[in-house]
Every structure is written in structure tokens, then in C-alpha cells.
Design an enzyme around this catalytic site. Structure first.
Site, PDB file in Angstrom:
ATOM      1  N   GLY A  48       0.961  -1.148  -0.046  1.00 46.81           N
ATOM      2  CA  GLY A  48       0.561   0.084  -0.087  1.00 46.81           C
ATOM      3  C   GLY A  48       0.924   1.126  -0.046  1.00 46.81           C
ATOM      4  N   GLN A  53       2.498  10.184   1.423  1.00 45.84           N
ATOM      5  CA  GLN A  53       3.993   8.915   1.524  1.00 45.84           C
ATOM      6  C   GLN A  53       5.036   9.600   0.593  1.00 45.84           C
ATOM      7  OE1 GLN A  53       2.646   5.101   2.317  1.00 45.84           O
ATOM      8  NE2 GLN A  53       4.431   5.215   3.087  1.00 45.84           N
ATOM      9  N   CYS A  95       6.075  -0.508   7.315  1.00 44.65           N
ATOM     10  CA  CYS A  95       5.464   0.793   6.552  1.00 44.65           C
ATOM     11  C   CYS A  95       6.401   0.978   5.399  1.00 44.65           C
ATOM     12  CB  CYS A  95       4.821   1.842   7.396  1.00 44.65           C
ATOM     13  SG  CYS A  95       4.521   3.112   7.060  1.00 44.65           S
ATOM     14  N   LEU A  96       5.999   1.282   4.509  1.00 44.65           N
ATOM     15  CA  LEU A  96       7.508   2.044   3.458  1.00 44.65           C
ATOM     16  C   LEU A  96       8.330   3.348   4.080  1.00 44.65           C
ATOM     17  CD1 LEU A  96       5.282   1.204   0.240  1.00 44.65           C
ATOM     18  CD2 LEU A  96       7.198  -0.369   1.421  1.00 44.65           C
ATOM     19  N   HIS A 137      -4.142   0.972   8.166  1.00 44.59           N
ATOM     20  CA  HIS A 137      -3.077   1.833   7.668  1.00 44.59           C
ATOM     21  C   HIS A 137      -3.232   2.791   6.747  1.00 44.59           C
ATOM     22  CE1 HIS A 137       1.308   1.175   7.778  1.00 44.59           C
ATOM     23  NE2 HIS A 137       1.013   2.171   7.092  1.00 44.59           N
ATOM     24  N   GLU A 138      -3.710   2.277   5.474  1.00 41.43           N
ATOM     25  CA  GLU A 138      -2.868   4.404   4.364  1.00 41.43           C
ATOM     26  C   GLU A 138      -4.620   5.004   4.790  1.00 41.43           C
ATOM     27  OE1 GLU A 138      -0.909   3.429   2.379  1.00 41.43           O
ATOM     28  OE2 GLU A 138      -0.675   1.631   2.929  1.00 41.43           O
ATOM     29  N   HIS A 141      -2.649   7.324   7.579  1.00 39.95           N
ATOM     30  CA  HIS A 141      -1.764   7.727   6.507  1.00 39.95           C
ATOM     31  C   HIS A 141      -2.584   9.309   6.153  1.00 39.95           C
ATOM     32  CE1 HIS A 141       2.238   5.984   6.250  1.00 39.95           C
ATOM     33  NE2 HIS A 141       1.791   4.388   5.541  1.00 39.95           N
TER      34      HIS A 141
END
Ligand code: CO
Length: 184
Positions: A48, A53, A95-96, A137-138, A141
Site C-alpha cells: 500500500g 508518502q 510501513c514503507l 493503515h493507508e 496515513h
């Protein structure tokens, strides 16, 4: 198409609520933007990616989950909102924007999300398991919430030394990438 740099923990844009997308205004640039987002996410093996991000103040995210014996579950969510939550799960997340860091986070087990898709059409998604986890999660963000802020204070304190160490590595990686001359 191009691979974008992913903002890491500590960069302000990750902790700011993103702006609602005006679909009509973004429509023209959207296909190229989404291609870049998918390409960037796949290059680093993520499931994701939220627009902030990669440094864009837009309430939009993508999710792509690989499944066995089935095509990957791939979705674009624009201006998403969670309208229902049920149950609870407690699973490992990464997480990225925190490369190398994993921690167990409490999430709803099932969610219902309303959003617009890449065509600007309203969609309603009922999700559970990994898909529900990714959606939460997204959307976090997009609200300026990073996953470690969902952890109990004690776990956050315990992770702090590891996080500081990782942060210095990310810095080195970003700096070394900057030194590579761009191909013409
Ligand atoms: Co993330």
C-alpha cells in the site's frame, strides 16, 4: 513513469492530514500519478502507498495485495472514509516510511470504506484480514497518523533505539542515491 522517493518517518508531510481531492481538477494528471505510485510501491515491495508518502498533499492511496491462486487485489481509494468498524485484530505491520521496522498494531478486524475509485465513481468496500489492515493503515496515513503512533506508549519507548538507528541508515541511503548521476 517514474519511481518516486518515499518520505521517511520524521518528515512533516507524514504527520499532516491530507487535502481532499477535487476529482475534476486532478482527473488529467491522475493516470500518470497512479502509474508512478504503483511503480514506486512495487519497486520496494509494498502492499500500500498513500500520496503523502511520496510528498503529495492529496487524500488518495493505493493498495495491492498479492493472493495465492487469484489475481492480486488492487484498488485506488480517493477521499476514503471508514464508515463501519467491527471486531479487533492484533497483527504485525510494516510501513514503507519506516523501512526495516515491524510492530504489532491493534486494528478493527472488519471495515467498511467509502471512497471514489480512479474513475471518480463512488465505491463501497467491505474488507477483512490483510485488506482491512491495509485500508486502515493507508487511511491513517491520509489523516497524518503513522502506524507507530497506534502503539501503546511502552512499546513506542521500547522501539525508540531501533528507530533512531534505522533513521540514520535511511539518511545514508538517501544521500548515496543523491550522489548517483542521473542517466541522460
Ligand atoms: Co505505511
Amino acid at each position: 513513469m517514474s519511481i518516486k522517493r518515499i518520505c521517511k518517518y520524521g518528515e512533516k508531510i507524514l504527520e499532516k492530514k491530507t487535502k481532499k481531492v477535487n476529482f475534476g481538477e486532478l482527473k488529467k494528471e491522475l493516470p500518470a500519478l497512479l502509474m508512478d505510485m504503483f511503480e514506486t510501491m512495487e519497486a520496494v515491495g509494498g502492499a500500500g502507498l498513500a500520496a503523502n508518502q511520496i510528498g503529495l498533499d492529496l487524500r488518495l492511496a493505493i493498495i495491492k495485495i498479492n493472493r495465492e491462486d487469484e489475481p492480486p487485489l488492487s484498488i485506488v481509494i480517493i477521499n476514503p472514509e471508514i464508515v463501519e468498524k467491527h471486531g479487533s485484530m492484533y497483527e504485525e505491520e510494516g510501513c514503507l516510511s519506516f523501512p526495516g521496522l515491524f510492530a504489532k498494531v491493534r486494528r478493527a478486524a472488519k471495515v467498511k470504506v467509502r471512497a471514489l475509485n480512479e474513475k471518480g465513481l463512488p465505491i463501497e468496500v467491505n474488507a477483512e484480514g490483510l485488506f482491512a489492515k491495509a485500508l486502515q493503515h493507508e487511511i491513517d496515513h491520509l489523516d497524518g497518523v503513522v502506524f507507530i503512533s497506534r502503539l501503546p506508549l511502552m512499546s513506542r519507548l521500547r522501539l525508540k533505539p531501533a528507530l533512531l538507528k534505522l533513521k540514520s541508515q535511511w539518511k545514508k541511503i538517501d544521500e548515496s542515491k543523491m550522489k548517483i548521476p542521473k542517466p541522460l
